[in-house]
Design an enzyme around this catalytic site. Structure first.
Site, PDB file in Angstrom:
ATOM      1  N   CYS A   2      -2.937   0.271   7.589  1.00 10.79           N
ATOM      2  CA  CYS A   2      -2.901   0.058   8.912  1.00 10.79           C
ATOM      3  C   CYS A   2      -4.511  -0.954   9.228  1.00 10.79           C
ATOM      4  CB  CYS A   2      -2.737   1.142   9.483  1.00 10.79           C
ATOM      5  SG  CYS A   2      -1.339   1.869   9.157  1.00 10.79           S
ATOM      6  N   ARG A  27      -3.170  -5.844   6.385  1.00 14.88           N
ATOM      7  CA  ARG A  27      -2.912  -4.560   6.040  1.00 14.88           C
ATOM      8  C   ARG A  27      -1.944  -3.843   6.451  1.00 14.88           C
ATOM      9  NH1 ARG A  27      -8.808  -2.759   5.788  1.00 14.88           N
ATOM     10  NH2 ARG A  27      -7.708  -0.730   6.539  1.00 14.88           N
ATOM     11  N   TRP A  77       1.561  -0.312   8.832  1.00 15.18           N
ATOM     12  CA  TRP A  77       2.013   0.133   7.020  1.00 15.18           C
ATOM     13  C   TRP A  77       2.135   1.032   6.971  1.00 15.18           C
ATOM     14  CZ3 TRP A  77       1.586   2.931   2.883  1.00 15.18           C
ATOM     15  CH2 TRP A  77       1.849   2.213   1.763  1.00 15.18           C
ATOM     16  N   ASN A 103      -6.040   4.153  11.900  1.00 16.20           N
ATOM     17  CA  ASN A 103      -5.793   4.295  10.255  1.00 16.20           C
ATOM     18  C   ASN A 103      -6.092   4.879   9.491  1.00 16.20           C
ATOM     19  OD1 ASN A 103      -5.587   2.769   7.212  1.00 16.20           O
ATOM     20  ND2 ASN A 103      -7.172   2.409   8.307  1.00 16.20           N
ATOM     21  N   GLY A 104      -5.136   5.763   8.596  1.00 13.54           N
ATOM     22  CA  GLY A 104      -4.973   6.927   7.665  1.00 13.54           C
ATOM     23  C   GLY A 104      -3.861   7.066   7.379  1.00 13.54           C
ATOM     24  N   GLU A 487       0.148  -9.047 -15.451  1.00  8.75           N
ATOM     25  CA  GLU A 487      -0.316  -9.457 -13.964  1.00  8.75           C
ATOM     26  C   GLU A 487       1.039 -10.610 -13.703  1.00  8.75           C
ATOM     27  OE1 GLU A 487      -2.077  -8.494 -11.896  1.00  8.75           O
ATOM     28  OE2 GLU A 487      -2.389 -10.647 -10.826  1.00  8.75           O
ATOM     29  N   LYS A 491       2.627 -10.996 -10.301  1.00 12.15           N
ATOM     30  CA  LYS A 491       2.604 -11.548  -8.986  1.00 12.15           C
ATOM     31  C   LYS A 491       3.355 -11.987  -8.990  1.00 12.15           C
ATOM     32  CE  LYS A 491      -0.125 -11.252  -8.377  1.00 12.15           C
ATOM     33  NZ  LYS A 491      -1.015 -10.512  -8.230  1.00 12.15           N
ATOM     34  N   GLU A 494       5.967  -9.113  -6.922  1.00 12.35           N
ATOM     35  CA  GLU A 494       5.473  -8.625  -5.384  1.00 12.35           C
ATOM     36  C   GLU A 494       5.450 -10.282  -4.634  1.00 12.35           C
ATOM     37  OE1 GLU A 494       1.440  -7.571  -5.243  1.00 12.35           O
ATOM     38  OE2 GLU A 494       0.372  -9.709  -6.270  1.00 12.35           O
ATOM     39  N   HIS A 510      12.069  -3.472 -29.789  1.00  7.04           N
ATOM     40  CA  HIS A 510      12.106  -1.693 -29.856  1.00  7.04           C
ATOM     41  C   HIS A 510      13.226  -1.393 -28.439  1.00  7.04           C
ATOM     42  CE1 HIS A 510       9.667  -1.538 -33.468  1.00  7.04           C
ATOM     43  NE2 HIS A 510       8.524  -1.906 -32.350  1.00  7.04           N
ATOM     44  N   LYS A 609      -2.647  -5.202   2.057  1.00  7.50           N
ATOM     45  CA  LYS A 609      -3.254  -5.580   0.713  1.00  7.50           C
ATOM     46  C   LYS A 609      -4.356  -4.752   0.816  1.00  7.50           C
ATOM     47  CE  LYS A 609      -6.183  -9.625  -0.850  1.00  7.50           C
ATOM     48  NZ  LYS A 609      -5.319  -9.732  -2.197  1.00  7.50           N
TER      49      LYS A 609
END
Ligand code: AGP
Length: 614
Positions: A2, A27, A77, A103-104, A487, A491, A494, A510, A609
């Protein structure tokens, strides 16, 4: 997560707040809201979805209602309660005299809620924040002062918070408080700002006060008073903010992600400029605060990080073990926290984080610090909470990264890890200077090789278009490029929401090979080096199951012709340094696929982010 913005001064508060929130959308962006201090009342506007929805609502209001000079705003968020207008901040109390943005996470909100309900609180949302609004409102009834009310309330809260609070009977002030969540106060002339992060205020001021944990601030247009946890008035340093407003522009690129990918050659150049003069010079790492004696005693390295930073850490393990020969473990911070890890004063613990704010990594680092390990932090934010825990702070100086998908910070983290590994090797004499010289030469060649890739992206674009309708994607590699496969898959996942997985190529047989048929793209990273032939065999196995094979390689080989459906050739580079080149191709692939699919590249759904909750 947030984002919080607050303003008090001569300007039109709503404009400063909305602009600030737009710079903090990284955020969180599932809903947004503002509270504006009008005459004798506070006007609250909220909207589910992106900030633009809120802007539209505000554009339809009477000028008299929104033309005020103090206010607070929030971009969310969701943690408690789904993204909706009702759960959007600001939250308020029964009589709507008090507003709060947060925020939190208030961890004890479930304990506090029934107590407040007994006193008469009527809760409207599912959020933990609304509990704080009611708690502060009751404290205000008793103390008749907003600062004292907040000071008293925060002592009853458990968890993490950065708050901004206003009360309609005290229109000349905003109260801010923080614990385990970032909050800065931008200091202006006859005006002051509150924000979760620098981008929200940098256009107006370069001076700021960083609030520390458990501090509460009373902010008026012409004064800022800060109090410690014992309610004593204290003096915090006014610091100069490190960013220029230009860092926040897209510079003509369609998305921040593309701009940030294209910044990579310069990011690498900047890092190398001071630290590696030429292939025969020693690496200069003044940031490492271990003495030579202490360095020699380091017998174990633990790398802790999340997401993309974790993948950088995995490359770091290969390089450190190869060059410095020190056993290195890499672990997701969220896993490191909940077990009894073995670390002591001879352990070097490296925390990697673009934001320096990731709650899981901060908690893990604190745990390692308690065991007296030396803490090195590799971060893009030397002003972050994590940076303050560092014994050795290694800033990556990649510049502000706006896109939620990390790109340039990953390459910068890789570079920092290469340099650290060489530095450790040089100080412990574990690898010959000739061998180190070769690697340095390769590192110095990186910027121009990255430019070659970035100057001609036609092939990647073609391939992106061709495969953009795939439902799944598999990335395979071996050795030091296995993290590149992870990675690359992250990418793509997301920003395009395509189900993508990275595997060590030898693991395909396997189990995952069962997934292969003529609809499944398999992207293989093949570098000239010890595992080249092995991975080529794994590609043959995939082809035999009719997979659509894409190769990313730095080798022209006749064998590729009948094997790959598509091939991307990159400049020649040693296996050891190749992750920095390979990943650029995979970033571009993810970017263009997301673009073709019409997804929101810079702000993918459900993400933020910096993840400041555990
Ligand atoms: C990267 O593209 C992701 N958005 C995410 O995995 C990120 O790397 C992770 O949350 C860690 O963040 P940090 O580097 O700021 O600690």
């Amino acid at each position: 997560m947030c984002g919080i913005v607050g303003y008090i001064g001569k300007r039109k508060a709503v404009e400063v707040i909305l602009k600030g929130l737009s710079h903090l959308e990284y955020r969180g962006y599932d809903s947004a809201g503002v509270a504006l201090m009008a005459k004798d009342k506070i006007n609250i506007y909220k909207a589910a979805g992106k900030l633009n929805n809120l802007k539209e609502i505000i554009s339809k209001q009477n000028e008299a209602d929104i033309n005020t000079h103090a206010g607070i705003g929030h971009t969310r968020w969701a943690t408690h309660g789904m993204p909706s207008e009702i759960n959007a901040h600001p939250h308020t109390c029964n009589c709507k005299s008090l507003v709060i943005v947060h925020n939190g996470i208030i961890e004890n909100y479930k304990d506090l809620k029934p107590v407040l309900e007994k006193k008469g609180s009527k809760f409207k949302s599912e959020t933990d924040t609304e509990v704080a609004a009611h708690l502060i409102a009751y404290e205000f009834e008793e103390k008749k002062d907003l600062l004292k009310a907040v000071q008293s309330a925060v002592k009853k809260l458990k968890g993490a918070y950065a708050f901004s609070v206003m009360h309609k009977t005290m229109p000349d002030r905003i109260i801010a408080a923080r614990k385990n969540a970032p909050l800065i106060i931008g200091v202006g002339e006859g005006e002051n700002f509150i924000a979760s992060d620098i981008p929200a205020v940098i256009e107006y001021t370069k001076k700021a006060i960083y609030l520390s944990d458990n501090q509460v601030a009373e902010i008026k247009a012409d004064s800022v008073k800060i109090y410690d946890e014992n309610d004593n008035l204290i003096q915090n340093k006014v610091e100069c903010l490190p960013f220029e407003p230009v860092a926040l522009s897209k510079m003509g690129y369609k998305h921040y992600m593309l701009k940030e990918i294209h910044e990579q050659p310069d990011v690498v150049r900047n890092i190398l400029t001071d630290k590696l003069k030429n292939k025969d010079a020693e690496v200069v790492l003044d940031d490492v605060k271990l003495t030579r004696e202490q360095l020699k005693k380091i017998n174990r390295i633990q790398i802790i990080a999340c997401g993309t930073s974790l993948h950088a850490g995995l490359v770091g393990k290969y390089v450190i073990e190869e060059l410095a020969k020190i056993p290195t473990d890499v672990e997701a911070s969220s896993e490191y926290i909940y077990r009894n890890t073995i670390a002591d004063e001879n352990t070097l613990v490296i925390g990697i984080s673009q934001s320096g704010e990731t709650a899981d990594t901060i908690t893990a680092i604190k745990q390692a610090k308690a065991k007296n390990s030396h803490i090195a932090i590799i971060t893009n934010r030397k002003d972050s909470a994590m940076a303050r825990l560092a014994d050795s702070l290694l800033p990556i100086n990649a510049g502000i990264e706006v896109s939620v998908a990390a790109t340039k910070s990953y390459i910068a983290q890789l570079l920092s890890l290469y340099l650290l590994a060489i530095y450790l090797a040089e100080n412990t004499n574990k690898t010959s200077s000739k061998e180190l010289s070769e690697i340095k030469k390769e590192l110095l060649s990186l910027p121009s090789k990255l430019e070659i890739i970035l100057n001609d992206t036609k092939k990647v674009q073609e391939i992106s278009k061709k495969y953009s309708n795939s439902k799944d994607f598999i990335f395979i590699a071996r050795g030091i490029n296995y993290p590149s496969a992870l990675e690359g898959a992250l990418k793509l996942k997301e920003i395009s929401y395509i189900n993508a997985t990275g595997y060590p190529a030898g693991e395909l047989k396997h189990g995952p090979i069962a997934m292969l048929d003529n609809t499944m793209p398999v992207l293989a990273i093949l570098n000239k080096g010890t595992v080249y032939d092995k991975i080529l065999s794994n590609c043959e196995e995939a082809k035999a199951r009719q997979a659509r094979l894409i190769g990313v390689t730095n080798l022209i080989d006749e064998k590729h012709k009948n094997l790959f459906d598509d091939l991307i050739l990159i400049p020649e580079i040693s296996d050891m340094v190749s992750p920095a080149l390979n990943i650029t191709v995979l970033q571009l692939l993810a970017y263009h696929i997301s673009e073709y699919l019409g997804k929101d590249v810079d702000q993918p759904r459900n993400l933020a982010k910096s993840v400041t909750v555990e």
